[in-house]
Design an enzyme around this catalytic site. Structure first.
Site, PDB file in Angstrom:
ATOM      1  N   HIS A 136       0.643  -0.993  -0.284  1.00  0.00           N
ATOM      2  CA  HIS A 136       0.027  -0.173  -0.399  1.00  0.00           C
ATOM      3  C   HIS A 136       0.767   0.849  -0.185  1.00  0.00           C
ATOM      4  O   HIS A 136       0.351   1.956  -1.383  1.00  0.00           O
ATOM      5  CB  HIS A 136      -1.067  -0.185   1.208  1.00  0.00           C
TER       6      HIS A 136
HETATM    7  C1  BDR Z   1      -1.510   0.261   6.041  1.00  0.00           C
HETATM    8  O1  BDR Z   1      -1.762  -0.617   6.399  1.00  0.00           O
HETATM    9  C2  BDR Z   1      -0.508  -1.042   7.573  1.00  0.00           C
HETATM   10  O2  BDR Z   1      -0.235  -2.620   7.696  1.00  0.00           O
HETATM   11  C3  BDR Z   1      -0.171  -0.932   6.283  1.00  0.00           C
HETATM   12  O3  BDR Z   1       1.715  -0.533   6.288  1.00  0.00           O
HETATM   13  C4  BDR Z   1      -0.382   0.320   5.518  1.00  0.00           C
HETATM   14  O4  BDR Z   1       0.347   1.140   6.319  1.00  0.00           O
HETATM   15  C5  BDR Z   1      -2.499  -0.287   4.648  1.00  0.00           C
HETATM   16  O5  BDR Z   1      -4.004  -0.792   5.521  1.00  0.00           O
END
Ligand code: BDR
Ligand code: CA
Length: 323
Positions: A239
């Site tokens: 993400h």
């Molecule tokens: C977000 O949640 C975290 O686990 C990841 O690093 C990302 O920033 C995605 O939902």
């Protein structure tokens, strides 16, 4: 002139890969990397930032900020896909500094030092950003832009049925940030979930003979393990790296102005992002939300930018293993 950027991160493998790419992107000047609790505790997040920087060892280190837990604490049910240490259990040695400034102070200082020129890429819970806004009420008007990786518009959450992880970890802070007028963009799960990496990506990224290749390979392999073990998935999502591409290549995304807020009390919906999408909305637009993405182009850009990062890092400081 390279764009000044602060990475606010809770590493987290996707945070770590985003920082690696950002450090060696010729179009960016990473002025600070501030840590925040989320995937891991604030102390572990600060350590992980130092691991990333010492593994990458850029010629000029950005400032580092240390986060502390949100006022209401972090949820005990964190995301487990990156392991208890956030970096997939890969052992990395680092001499941890104890003299770090608070993340929100570093954010305030860097924005004050370059008014309207700094972008924050928020890859974790919004604790530090909200604190910086509360500490210096003029700050939002001095901030260039804020890019938030998090929230959902139409799809389900990823930590509860309704909430995305970053927003869920500190919904009060997220609400403060959403409600503060400034130039902000949201890269929600609806978009980041569309960029999936399958195992064959390991044949396309820089080799282990480079520092970027070696570090990123270790992290991605751990992420593949975590996604398989925890979620039963063969593909991973990174993400925060998609958030970085939204900063460097916004033309690969479609943005729509929306009116958004955050649920801070719901029994089932705590941390959900809510948008007024009625035909006659009552709320004012306050955030530009990515609603569409050119998936193939973003994936290609991630691979391309990893190669660029690897090449630049080697030129600046060649990697040698055991010689
Ligand atoms: C977000 O949640 C975290 O686990 C990841 O690093 C990302 O920033 C995605 O939902
Ligand atoms: Ca993150």
């Amino acid at each position: 002139m390279p764009k000044k950027v602060i990475f606010d991160v809770d590493p987290g493998i996707d945070d770590a890969v985003a920082v690696c790419i950002g450090l060696f992107n010729p179009d960016l000047e990473v002025v600070a990397v501030t840590s925040v609790g989320g995937n891991v505790s604030p102390a572990q997040a600060a350590r992980n930032v130092q691991v990333i920087l010492s593994q990458m060892d850029p010629p000029r280190w950005p400032r580092i900020g240390a986060g502390t837990a949100p006022e209401h604490g972090l949820p005990t049910e964190g995301r487990r896909i990156f392991g208890p240490d956030g970096l997939g259990g890969v052992p990395f040695d680092v001499a941890v500094r104890r003299d770090l400034r608070p993340s929100e102070k570093v954010i305030c200082d860097e924005i004050r030092a370059a008014p309207e020129a700094v972008t924050i890429l928020a890859c974790g819970p919004l604790t530090n950003i909200a604190r910086a806004f509360l500490r210096d009420p003029e700050l939002p008007s001095l901030l260039g832009q804020l890019i938030i990786v998090g929230g959902t518009v139409s799809g389900p959450g990823n930590i509860t049925p309704a909430a995305e992880f970053n927003i869920y970890c500190d919904p009060q802070a997220a609400r403060t940030v959403f409600r503060t007028p400034c130039t902000k963009f949201l890269i929600p799960l609806d978009v980041t979930n569309q960029i999936e990496l399958t195992l064959d990506v390991l044949t396309r990224i820089p080799e282990e003979t480079t520092r970027v290749g070696r570090f990123v390979r270790k992290l991605l392999q751990a992420a593949f393990r975590g996604y398989r073990q925890e979620l039963g998935l063969e593909a991973i999502r990174i993400h925060d790296v998609v958030g970085l591409v939204a900063l460097t290549h916004p033309e690969l995304f479609t943005f729509v102005e929306m009116a958004g807020d955050v649920e801070t009390m719901g029994e089932l919906t705590l941390g959900a992002t809510v948008f007024d999408r009625r035909r006659v909305p009552a709320w004012r637009h306050n955030i530009a939300v990515a609603t569409k993405v050119n998936k193939e182009a973003v994936l290609e850009e991630i691979i391309r930018s990893l190669h660029t990062a690897a090449e630049i890092a080697e030129r600046q400081n060649p990697y040698c293993d055991g010689i």
